[in-house]
Design a protein around this motif. Structure first.
Motif, mmCIF file in Angstrom:
data_model
loop_
_atom_site.group_PDB
_atom_site.id
_atom_site.type_symbol
_atom_site.label_atom_id
_atom_site.label_comp_id
_atom_site.label_asym_id
_atom_site.label_seq_id
_atom_site.Cartn_x
_atom_site.Cartn_y
_atom_site.Cartn_z
ATOM 1 N N LYS A 89 19.554 -88.269 -22.675
ATOM 2 C CA LYS A 89 20.182 -87.678 -21.696
ATOM 3 C C LYS A 89 19.971 -87.919 -20.234
ATOM 4 O O LYS A 89 20.973 -88.012 -19.332
ATOM 5 C CB LYS A 89 19.739 -85.791 -21.629
ATOM 6 C CG LYS A 89 20.218 -85.059 -20.613
ATOM 7 C CD LYS A 89 19.763 -83.591 -20.587
ATOM 8 C CE LYS A 89 19.744 -83.081 -21.685
ATOM 9 N NZ LYS A 89 19.165 -81.590 -22.020
ATOM 10 N N SER B 252 34.238 -81.326 -19.639
ATOM 11 C CA SER B 252 33.830 -81.457 -21.197
ATOM 12 C C SER B 252 32.913 -82.570 -21.277
ATOM 13 O O SER B 252 32.008 -82.130 -22.276
ATOM 14 C CB SER B 252 35.149 -81.878 -22.011
ATOM 15 O OG SER B 252 36.023 -80.907 -21.634
ATOM 16 N N LEU B 253 32.897 -83.614 -20.816
ATOM 17 C CA LEU B 253 32.021 -84.705 -20.839
ATOM 18 C C LEU B 253 30.461 -84.254 -20.456
ATOM 19 O O LEU B 253 29.531 -84.571 -20.996
ATOM 20 C CB LEU B 253 32.393 -85.790 -20.000
ATOM 21 C CG LEU B 253 31.951 -87.049 -20.087
ATOM 22 C CD1 LEU B 253 31.982 -87.625 -21.663
ATOM 23 C CD2 LEU B 253 32.266 -88.226 -19.268
ATOM 24 N N ARG C 19 23.712 -81.632 -24.129
ATOM 25 C CA ARG C 19 23.196 -81.465 -25.450
ATOM 26 C C ARG C 19 22.566 -82.351 -26.132
ATOM 27 O O ARG C 19 21.810 -82.383 -26.725
ATOM 28 C CB ARG C 19 24.516 -80.984 -26.111
ATOM 29 C CG ARG C 19 25.167 -79.632 -25.847
ATOM 30 C CD ARG C 19 26.077 -78.998 -26.945
ATOM 31 N NE ARG C 19 26.953 -80.125 -27.782
ATOM 32 C CZ ARG C 19 28.079 -80.136 -27.295
ATOM 33 N NH1 ARG C 19 28.730 -79.423 -26.218
ATOM 34 N NH2 ARG C 19 28.958 -81.151 -27.786
ATOM 35 N N LEU C 20 22.515 -83.665 -25.297
ATOM 36 C CA LEU C 20 21.911 -84.728 -25.672
ATOM 37 C C LEU C 20 20.325 -84.724 -25.615
ATOM 38 O O LEU C 20 19.811 -83.775 -24.857
ATOM 39 C CB LEU C 20 22.217 -85.934 -25.065
ATOM 40 C CG LEU C 20 23.710 -86.478 -25.000
ATOM 41 C CD1 LEU C 20 23.984 -87.601 -23.680
ATOM 42 C CD2 LEU C 20 24.155 -86.856 -26.536
ATOM 43 N N ASN D 158 29.357 -81.223 -20.652
ATOM 44 C CA ASN D 158 28.807 -80.346 -21.409
ATOM 45 C C ASN D 158 28.336 -80.919 -22.635
ATOM 46 O O ASN D 158 27.256 -80.251 -23.274
ATOM 47 C CB ASN D 158 30.016 -79.210 -22.007
ATOM 48 C CG ASN D 158 30.243 -78.356 -20.854
ATOM 49 O OD1 ASN D 158 29.553 -77.920 -20.146
ATOM 50 N ND2 ASN D 158 31.536 -77.735 -20.833
ATOM 51 N N ILE D 159 28.801 -81.864 -22.958
ATOM 52 C CA ILE D 159 28.132 -82.765 -24.221
ATOM 53 C C ILE D 159 26.937 -83.431 -23.898
ATOM 54 O O ILE D 159 25.852 -83.584 -24.388
ATOM 55 C CB ILE D 159 29.533 -83.846 -24.777
ATOM 56 C CG1 ILE D 159 30.449 -83.311 -25.134
ATOM 57 C CG2 ILE D 159 28.616 -84.745 -25.867
ATOM 58 C CD1 ILE D 159 31.639 -84.206 -25.411
ATOM 59 N N GLN E 207 32.010 -87.837 -29.554
ATOM 60 C CA GLN E 207 32.681 -86.993 -28.743
ATOM 61 C C GLN E 207 32.976 -87.496 -27.234
ATOM 62 O O GLN E 207 34.121 -87.460 -26.722
ATOM 63 C CB GLN E 207 32.064 -85.530 -28.795
ATOM 64 C CG GLN E 207 32.061 -84.827 -29.957
ATOM 65 C CD GLN E 207 31.144 -83.584 -29.803
ATOM 66 O OE1 GLN E 207 31.079 -82.947 -28.851
ATOM 67 N NE2 GLN E 207 30.696 -82.961 -30.923
ATOM 68 N N ILE E 208 32.014 -88.367 -26.702
ATOM 69 C CA ILE E 208 32.037 -88.824 -25.649
ATOM 70 C C ILE E 208 33.094 -89.909 -25.651
ATOM 71 O O ILE E 208 33.835 -90.102 -24.635
ATOM 72 C CB ILE E 208 30.475 -89.183 -25.204
ATOM 73 C CG1 ILE E 208 29.705 -88.138 -24.889
ATOM 74 C CG2 ILE E 208 30.860 -90.080 -23.937
ATOM 75 C CD1 ILE E 208 28.327 -88.481 -24.638
ATOM 76 N N ASP F 129 27.429 -87.416 -33.460
ATOM 77 C CA ASP F 129 28.617 -86.429 -33.129
ATOM 78 C C ASP F 129 28.678 -86.246 -31.718
ATOM 79 O O ASP F 129 29.927 -86.491 -31.109
ATOM 80 C CB ASP F 129 28.198 -85.118 -33.690
ATOM 81 C CG ASP F 129 28.256 -84.954 -35.335
ATOM 82 O OD1 ASP F 129 28.930 -85.860 -35.941
ATOM 83 O OD2 ASP F 129 27.622 -84.038 -35.697
ATOM 84 N N GLU F 130 27.651 -86.346 -31.033
ATOM 85 C CA GLU F 130 27.815 -86.471 -29.612
ATOM 86 C C GLU F 130 28.339 -87.784 -28.891
ATOM 87 O O GLU F 130 29.352 -87.597 -27.985
ATOM 88 C CB GLU F 130 26.522 -85.995 -28.865
ATOM 89 C CG GLU F 130 25.897 -84.594 -29.102
ATOM 90 C CD GLU F 130 25.275 -84.594 -30.398
ATOM 91 O OE1 GLU F 130 24.948 -85.443 -31.112
ATOM 92 O OE2 GLU F 130 24.856 -83.301 -30.659
#
Length: 354
Positions: free
Chosen positions: A201, A188-189, A195-196, A191-192, A91-92, A87-88
């Motif tokens: 990360k 936004s990028l 969460r990795l 913030n994703i 989104q990226i 999902d991450e």
């Protein structure tokens, strides 16, 4: 499913694509090419060959060139979106695509401000994603920025644009919208990325964090050139500092662009900035600095492949390298057409392999 399993196919896919990036030897050969047709001939065994082959021996304009050489990059990006890894990651990739769409909008805005003919301007913008040829032409026909901003389909970007419309009209520049749009997407990028998982990360954070710093530096300096106030710039910059520190705050408060560059030269990016600060001051342009900072990002991306292979970090690194390479191919073809000297052309390139 383990992370290695989730990224197994995409990792293999990227590894294969990475092997087809242009080599240092090929860059050198292209720099020595006699003209643009010689460049296309040298690219015959590369990933650009099937797109450039039809133009061999022909004269072609900038929009045809752009749509041709970036075609492979956009194809790869779309395939990665369709792979559905995590999902991450998806989104990226979606944000990366939206940033390219926003680049289309930037060009549209600049043409509207300059009152350029819509039909001619449309030929200079590459359609991507939601920005189809028809949509681009419709936006270009806007009578002013207010109409243009009101017709933006993306509600968030429309809201951002209308909020800073007075500033744009006062400065006769779209830079405030461009800065806030970049701020929105990079925020936004980030913030994703936060969460990795840890293994994923670190590499991704280094790439995105460096790009955020570079974007803040370049946009802040452009704002200084436009005479934007400290309070305006403070609102427009991305509220994330990866390696930047107090030197960025000092640069924001500086009275001139040159003073800002000198303030930045004592910080984390000081070594990079010091390489070109004199040239920027003498020529009164930020281009040498922007190129040097992008080269720094290229180095970050290249080093990503030395780490753990399964994750979104190496994929993002490849996408950035592929995009910068495509920009180099465009520079080389157009440079050879314009008979730009080899040493000058070299200084315009972003991603020459070491």
């Amino acid at each position: 499913m383990s992370r290695a399993d989730q990224y197994a196919y995409s990792t293999t896919y990227i590894r294969a694509l990475r092997s087809r990036l242009l080599s240092a030897d090929l860059y050198e050969a292209i720099l020595k090419a006699k003209d643009e047709h010689d460049v296309i001939r040298l690219l015959a065994e590369t990933s650009y060959s099937k797109y450039l082959f039809e133009h061999s021996g022909k004269q072609f304009d900038l929009i045809t060139l752009d749509s041709t050489i970036f075609q492979d990059y956009y194809r790869i990006l779309q395939e990665l979106i369709n792979m559905k890894t995590t999902d991450e990651a998806n989104q990226i990739f979606e944000i990366i695509l939206k940033r390219h769409e926003f680049s289309c909008l930037k060009m549209v805005m600049r043409f509207v401000v300059s009152r350029a003919p819509p039909e001619e301007s449309a030929q200079l913008i590459i359609p991507i994603g939601r920005y189809t040829s028809e949509y681009i032409l419709g936006l270009l026909k806007s009578k002013d920025l207010h109409q243009l901003f009101s017709d933006i389909s993306d509600s968030k970007i429309r809201e951002i644009a209308l909020r800073v419309l007075p500033e744009c009209e006062e400065k006769n520049s779209t830079l405030p919208v461009e800065m806030l749009g970049d701020k929105f997407y990079l925020d936004s990028l980030w913030n994703i990325v936060t969460r990795l998982e840890n293994l994923d990360k670190d590499a991704t954070r280094d790439i995105v964090g460096t790009e955020i710093d570079i974007t803040n530096i370049t946009l802040m300096l452009r704002g200084k050139n436009l005479g934007m106030s400290f309070s305006t710039l403070r609102e427009l910059v991305i509220p994330i500092q990866y390696r930047l520190n107090k030197e960025f705050d000092t640069a924001l408060e500086a009275a001139t662009t040159n003073e800002s560059m000198h303030a930045l030269s004592v910080g984390q990016y000081g070594e990079t900035i010091l390489k070109v600060i004199t040239e920027c001051e003498n020529k009164q342009t930020l281009l040498p600095l922007e190129i040097t900072l992008k080269r720094l990002l290229v180095e970050k991306c290249s080093k990503t492949f030395l780490g753990y292979p399964f994750g979104v970090g190496p994929i993002i690194a490849f996408l950035y390298l592929k995009f910068f390479e495509a920009m180099d191919v465009r520079t080389l073809i157009m440079g050879k057409r314009e008979r730009i000297q080899e040493n000058i052309l070299y200084r315009l390139l972003l991603s020459i392999p070491r």
